[in-house]
Design a protein around this motif. Structure first.
Motif, short mmCIF file in Angstrom:
data_model
loop_
_atom_site.label_atom_id
_atom_site.label_comp_id
_atom_site.label_asym_id
_atom_site.label_seq_id
_atom_site.Cartn_x
_atom_site.Cartn_y
_atom_site.Cartn_z
N VAL A 139 -4.84 -69.95 -6.54
CA VAL A 139 -4.21 -68.77 -5.95
C VAL A 139 -2.84 -68.49 -6.58
N ARG A 140 -2.16 -69.54 -7.04
CA ARG A 140 -0.82 -69.35 -7.63
C ARG A 140 -0.88 -68.65 -8.99
N ARG A 141 -2.07 -68.60 -9.60
CA ARG A 141 -2.21 -67.94 -10.90
C ARG A 141 -2.84 -66.56 -10.80
N LEU A 142 -3.20 -66.15 -9.60
CA LEU A 142 -3.97 -64.91 -9.47
C LEU A 142 -3.15 -63.67 -9.79
N GLU A 143 -3.83 -62.73 -10.41
CA GLU A 143 -3.33 -61.38 -10.62
C GLU A 143 -4.25 -60.45 -9.85
N VAL A 144 -3.66 -59.51 -9.09
CA VAL A 144 -4.46 -58.66 -8.21
C VAL A 144 -4.10 -57.20 -8.42
N LEU A 145 -5.12 -56.35 -8.45
CA LEU A 145 -4.91 -54.90 -8.44
C LEU A 145 -5.53 -54.34 -7.17
N LEU A 146 -4.72 -53.64 -6.38
CA LEU A 146 -5.21 -52.87 -5.24
C LEU A 146 -5.39 -51.44 -5.75
N GLY A 147 -6.64 -51.02 -5.86
CA GLY A 147 -6.94 -49.75 -6.50
C GLY A 147 -6.69 -48.54 -5.62
N PRO A 148 -7.03 -47.36 -6.12
CA PRO A 148 -6.80 -46.12 -5.36
C PRO A 148 -7.59 -46.11 -4.07
N SER A 149 -6.95 -45.63 -3.01
CA SER A 149 -7.60 -45.53 -1.69
C SER A 149 -6.85 -44.49 -0.88
N ILE A 150 -7.32 -44.22 0.31
CA ILE A 150 -6.60 -43.29 1.16
C ILE A 150 -5.26 -43.90 1.55
N CYS A 151 -4.20 -43.11 1.51
CA CYS A 151 -2.86 -43.63 1.79
C CYS A 151 -2.56 -43.55 3.29
#
Length: 234
Positions: A139-151
């Protein structure tokens, strides 16, 4: 290892209204031939054989599947998929929910997660983190993208629903543009990931309800689905 991430728009496909035109969802009433053509085009644009794309039957649950080879059909009742197999592309479909793409570049483990209000509330992202750890990710190496969604400014919900989600995903509650109770799921998921030890979290700020180049179920009702895809380059 090089991690690839792609998010599609609704432009440039074969689907007719109201799915125009690059709809990748096969469960929304669109012509199956058009969906098949769009999926073939997606694979071609990614430079991958069509059979190397892994699709899910998304049901707003928290099941996380680990795959090691191409799936002959979409994974049944699955909302998160994990792999350590290079060249196996994981696909999540959305039209307001949050597509979450995760990767440990050192271990070569990636995941794609469908996190709508229900899935986020019942813990689909923690389930994905646990499955990634079992596959060798840290988990300490993870890269995450939260993509487009309703705001949050657009996502109006009843006050009791807002309070319920906030209890399970702290940081999600907000006020809409109209001053009514709302949910900002990306904000809540960002906090959930950070609390889990993820340090590198990116957010695609586009709102599906506001951006006409994206599909939005809330805006249009009957509509298509965009895809967020991730894979490890062979």
């Amino acid at each position: 290892m090089r991690i690839r991430r792609v998010v599609t728009t609704r432009e440039g496909g074969a689907s007719a209204p109201p799915y125009e035109s690059f709809n990748l969802g096969d469960h929304v009433g669109d012509d199956p031939a058009a969906v098949a053509a769009n999926r073939a085009r997606l694979a071609g644009e990614l430079g991958l054989p069509a059979e190397r794309l892994v699709w899910m039957e998304q049901v707003h649950g928290r099941t996380a599947a680990v795959v090691r080879e191409p799936a002959p059909d979409k994974l049944e009742a699955t909302d998160a998929v994990v792999t350590a197999e290079p060249g196996l592309a994981l696909v999540v479909l959305v039209a307001d929910c949050v597509p979450v793409l995760l990767a440990d570049p050192e271990a070569g483990v990636v995941a794609a997660v469908h996190a709508g209000r229900v899935g986020a509330r019942i813990g689909v992202v923690p389930a994905a983190l646990a499955a990634m750890a079992e596959a060798g990710a840290d988990v300490r190496r993870l890269e995450v993208l939260l993509g487009p969604s309703i705001c949050g400014e657009c996502y109006e919900v009843p006050a009791d629903m807002q309070a319920d989600v906030e209890r399970h995903v702290p940081g999600s509650a907000c006020r809409t543009r109209k001053g009514t109770p709302g949910l900002d799921l990306r904000a809540g998921l960002w906090r959930q990931l950070a609390d889990a030890g993820v340090a590198r979290i990116g957010i695609d700020p586009r709102c599906t309800n506001e951006e006409r180049a994206l599909f939005s179920h809330r805006r249009e009702g009957t509509t298509g689905r965009l895809a967020a895809v991730t894979w490890v380059e062979p």
